[in-house]
Write a protein that holds these residues in place. Structure first.
Motif, PDB file in Angstrom:
ATOM      1  N   GLN A   1       0.571  -1.096   0.008  1.00 49.42           N
ATOM      2  CA  GLN A   1       0.394  -0.030   0.130  1.00 49.42           C
ATOM      3  C   GLN A   1       0.255   1.203   0.118  1.00 49.42           C
ATOM      4  O   GLN A   1       0.218   1.886  -0.981  1.00 49.42           O
ATOM      5  N   GLN A   2       2.406   1.176   1.308  1.00 47.54           N
ATOM      6  CA  GLN A   2       2.598   2.481   0.820  1.00 47.54           C
ATOM      7  C   GLN A   2       4.065   2.275  -0.452  1.00 47.54           C
ATOM      8  O   GLN A   2       3.684   3.625  -0.880  1.00 47.54           O
ATOM      9  N   TRP A   3       4.433   1.112  -0.377  1.00 48.99           N
ATOM     10  CA  TRP A   3       5.107   1.465  -1.811  1.00 48.99           C
ATOM     11  C   TRP A   3       4.730  -0.088  -2.676  1.00 48.99           C
ATOM     12  O   TRP A   3       4.205  -1.127  -1.536  1.00 48.99           O
ATOM     13  N   PRO A   4       5.452  -0.508  -4.195  1.00 51.26           N
ATOM     14  CA  PRO A   4       4.754  -1.107  -4.709  1.00 51.26           C
ATOM     15  C   PRO A   4       5.686  -2.766  -3.745  1.00 51.26           C
ATOM     16  O   PRO A   4       6.642  -2.599  -3.165  1.00 51.26           O
ATOM     17  N   PHE A   5       4.649  -4.060  -3.378  1.00 54.06           N
ATOM     18  CA  PHE A   5       5.273  -5.432  -3.040  1.00 54.06           C
ATOM     19  C   PHE A   5       6.064  -6.192  -3.998  1.00 54.06           C
ATOM     20  O   PHE A   5       4.779  -6.855  -4.675  1.00 54.06           O
ATOM     21  N   TYR A   6       6.755  -6.374  -4.683  1.00 58.04           N
ATOM     22  CA  TYR A   6       7.888  -6.863  -5.206  1.00 58.04           C
ATOM     23  C   TYR A   6       8.606  -8.213  -5.319  1.00 58.04           C
ATOM     24  O   TYR A   6       8.887  -8.314  -3.430  1.00 58.04           O
ATOM     25  N   SER A   7       8.188  -9.054  -5.720  1.00 55.72           N
ATOM     26  CA  SER A   7       8.634 -10.581  -5.690  1.00 55.72           C
ATOM     27  C   SER A   7       9.160 -11.096  -6.651  1.00 55.72           C
ATOM     28  O   SER A   7       8.955 -10.353  -8.385  1.00 55.72           O
ATOM     29  N   TYR A   8       9.990 -11.907  -7.482  1.00 51.90           N
ATOM     30  CA  TYR A   8      10.596 -13.080  -8.560  1.00 51.90           C
ATOM     31  C   TYR A   8       9.749 -13.712  -8.251  1.00 51.90           C
ATOM     32  O   TYR A   8       9.939 -14.521  -7.098  1.00 51.90           O
ATOM     33  N   ARG A   9       9.118 -14.643  -9.046  1.00 50.18           N
ATOM     34  CA  ARG A   9       8.325 -15.324  -9.328  1.00 50.18           C
ATOM     35  C   ARG A   9       8.665 -16.293  -9.894  1.00 50.18           C
ATOM     36  O   ARG A   9       8.835 -15.946 -11.438  1.00 50.18           O
ATOM     37  N   ILE A  10       8.930 -17.407  -9.910  1.00 51.27           N
ATOM     38  CA  ILE A  10       9.928 -18.392 -10.764  1.00 51.27           C
ATOM     39  C   ILE A  10       9.027 -19.540 -11.695  1.00 51.27           C
ATOM     40  O   ILE A  10       7.886 -19.944 -11.337  1.00 51.27           O
ATOM     41  N   GLN A  11       9.539 -19.577 -12.442  1.00 49.68           N
ATOM     42  CA  GLN A  11       8.581 -19.673 -13.650  1.00 49.68           C
ATOM     43  C   GLN A  11       9.215 -20.395 -15.025  1.00 49.68           C
ATOM     44  O   GLN A  11      10.361 -19.806 -14.700  1.00 49.68           O
ATOM     45  N   THR A  12       8.543 -21.713 -15.772  1.00 47.42           N
ATOM     46  CA  THR A  12       9.122 -22.122 -16.587  1.00 47.42           C
ATOM     47  C   THR A  12       8.141 -21.721 -18.343  1.00 47.42           C
ATOM     48  O   THR A  12       7.345 -21.945 -18.276  1.00 47.42           O
ATOM     49  N   HIS A  13       9.536 -21.481 -19.301  1.00 52.15           N
ATOM     50  CA  HIS A  13       8.641 -21.227 -20.291  1.00 52.15           C
ATOM     51  C   HIS A  13       9.378 -22.093 -20.900  1.00 52.15           C
ATOM     52  O   HIS A  13      10.312 -22.762 -21.376  1.00 52.15           O
ATOM     53  N   THR A  14       7.945 -23.373 -22.152  1.00 47.80           N
ATOM     54  CA  THR A  14       8.638 -23.926 -22.517  1.00 47.80           C
ATOM     55  C   THR A  14       8.193 -24.192 -24.134  1.00 47.80           C
ATOM     56  O   THR A  14       7.911 -23.134 -24.590  1.00 47.80           O
ATOM     57  N   GLN A  15       9.682 -23.875 -24.916  1.00 52.68           N
ATOM     58  CA  GLN A  15       9.537 -24.009 -26.392  1.00 52.68           C
ATOM     59  C   GLN A  15      10.369 -25.646 -27.382  1.00 52.68           C
ATOM     60  O   GLN A  15      11.139 -26.408 -26.649  1.00 52.68           O
ATOM     61  N   HIS A  16       9.609 -26.057 -28.278  1.00 54.27           N
ATOM     62  CA  HIS A  16       9.657 -27.151 -29.269  1.00 54.27           C
ATOM     63  C   HIS A  16       9.960 -26.117 -30.582  1.00 54.27           C
ATOM     64  O   HIS A  16       9.610 -25.740 -31.322  1.00 54.27           O
ATOM     65  N   SER A  17      11.043 -27.257 -30.763  1.00 56.49           N
ATOM     66  CA  SER A  17      12.066 -27.557 -32.001  1.00 56.49           C
ATOM     67  C   SER A  17      11.472 -28.947 -32.900  1.00 56.49           C
ATOM     68  O   SER A  17      12.394 -29.892 -32.850  1.00 56.49           O
ATOM     69  N   GLN A  18      10.594 -28.217 -34.048  1.00 57.89           N
ATOM     70  CA  GLN A  18      10.247 -29.518 -35.082  1.00 57.89           C
ATOM     71  C   GLN A  18      11.660 -30.481 -35.783  1.00 57.89           C
ATOM     72  O   GLN A  18      11.534 -30.948 -35.584  1.00 57.89           O
ATOM     73  N   GLU A  19      12.219 -29.172 -35.844  1.00 58.78           N
ATOM     74  CA  GLU A  19      14.031 -29.414 -37.004  1.00 58.78           C
ATOM     75  C   GLU A  19      14.799 -30.553 -35.940  1.00 58.78           C
ATOM     76  O   GLU A  19      15.330 -31.113 -36.778  1.00 58.78           O
ATOM     77  N   LEU A  20      14.511 -30.197 -34.257  1.00 58.50           N
ATOM     78  CA  LEU A  20      15.384 -31.210 -33.787  1.00 58.50           C
ATOM     79  C   LEU A  20      14.809 -31.959 -33.176  1.00 58.50           C
ATOM     80  O   LEU A  20      15.827 -32.623 -32.681  1.00 58.50           O
ATOM     81  N   ASP A  21      13.900 -32.010 -33.794  1.00 60.14           N
ATOM     82  CA  ASP A  21      12.960 -33.080 -32.232  1.00 60.14           C
ATOM     83  C   ASP A  21      13.641 -32.534 -30.699  1.00 60.14           C
ATOM     84  O   ASP A  21      13.530 -33.866 -29.707  1.00 60.14           O
TER      85      ASP A  21
END
Length: 322
Positions: free
Chosen positions: A69-89
């Protein structure tokens, strides 16, 4: 409190070794204890552990009714990003740290510190769980979600491997300098200078990656107490030292589920079950270990506890097993 603050070893934002800041914190707490409220309102309550024989303060803990309320309450959130390459399978999963304010509006328990000479006899549990009894007894003043931040790994120099590997590169100051500045001035400088894009943890040095989500060795017992109370780690970490932030639904906390108000029937109990007993409203709140015996829908309490809490038959007490 100032003398205890000098013993924390850094990374303890809620108890900075600065007299003026501590004085303002206590003045704010006194004003919050003095007012009546029926909803969360950016209040701070400072509780202290007192040796009733000497009057010395041997520990402290704090409650914040609504963070961000007085100032923003920041955190880091651990997230996972998944990507797939058809050429490399091949499928690649990358872990990222995203700067978020997800926890704004939650209540917080924090600032738990015991003097080194008092870390025995269950005093840490008394100090920690007294906060949940206070919440139960003043439920309307706290939110439906609650969090606790644990100090992360600090090295022998008082530095933070996480800070050195990430945020320190954007701020031009050491961890200790940033930690002190945050304690005295708030964290708006984080919003001003911290990169808003997600950070891939694979790009951090191993020293920083290795400490993400780990509590300081002195905080492991506190972590276990929080987990026993019902808190869980959901991937939020502190933006300064990478320590874990744990969360819970307030009404699902063990203490809140197991306590209720009971009328005191008598104050002359000789032997009984040893529990935490609390009484009082706002600034008159008190909590200690004591002995009880249930007598129907009432409770008998030992004489020493009645004297310590300044209660007598007919008054109300809130009790919870150790």
């Amino acid at each position: 409190m100032y003398e205890m603050a000098k013993l924390t070893g850094g990374g303890f934002t809620n108890l900075p070794p600065d007299r003026d800041t501590l004085r303002k914190k206590l003045e704010r707490s006194e004003a919050c204890f003095a007012k009546e409220a029926d909803r969360p309102d950016d209040d701070l309550f400072v509780l202290v552990l007192e040796d009733t024989e000497t009057g010395e303060v041997r520990g402290t803990s704090q409650l914040f009714t609504e963070v961000g309320q007085q100032w923003p309450f920041y955190s880091y959130r651990i997230q996972t990003h998944t990507q797939h390459s058809q050429e490399l399978d091949r499928t690649f999963r990358a872990e990222m740290l995203s700067l978020v304010t997800d926890l704004e509006g939650a209540s917080e328990v924090g600032g738990l510190f015991l003097h080194p000479s008092s870390r025995a006899g269950g005093l840490g549990m008394l100090l920690a769980r007294s906060r949940y009894l206070f919440i139960a007894m003043h439920r309307d003043r706290f939110g439906d979600k609650i969090l606790a931040e644990l100090r992360g790994i600090i090295d022998d120099r008082g530095g933070s491997p996480f800070w050195d590997g990430l945020a320190g590169k954007f701020f031009g100051m050491s961890f200790q300098e940033a930690d002190e500045f945050n304690a005295l001035n708030g964290n708006q400088f984080i919003a001003d200078l911290m990169p808003k894009s997600p950070i891939y943890t694979a790009m951090l040095p191993e020293s920083a990656r290795a400490v993400i989500g780990l509590p300081h060795p002195t905080g492991r017992a506190a972590m276990r107490m929080l987990e026993n109370e019902g808190f869980a780690y959901e991937g939020y970490v502190d933006i300064f030292d990478g320590g874990p932030t744990v969360t819970a639904r307030t009404d699902q906390l063990k203490t809140l589920r197991e306590t209720r108000p009971m009328e005191i029937s008598r104050c002359d109990l000789d032997i009984g079950d040893r529990v935490l007993i609390a009484t009082g409203h706002n600034a008159n709140f008190r909590c200690c270990y004591g002995m009880i015996e249930h007598e129907g829908d009432k409770v008998a309490i030992d004489h020493t506890t009645c004297r310590t809490l300044a209660v007598e038959p007919g008054d109300t007490a809130w009790c919870v097993a150790r």
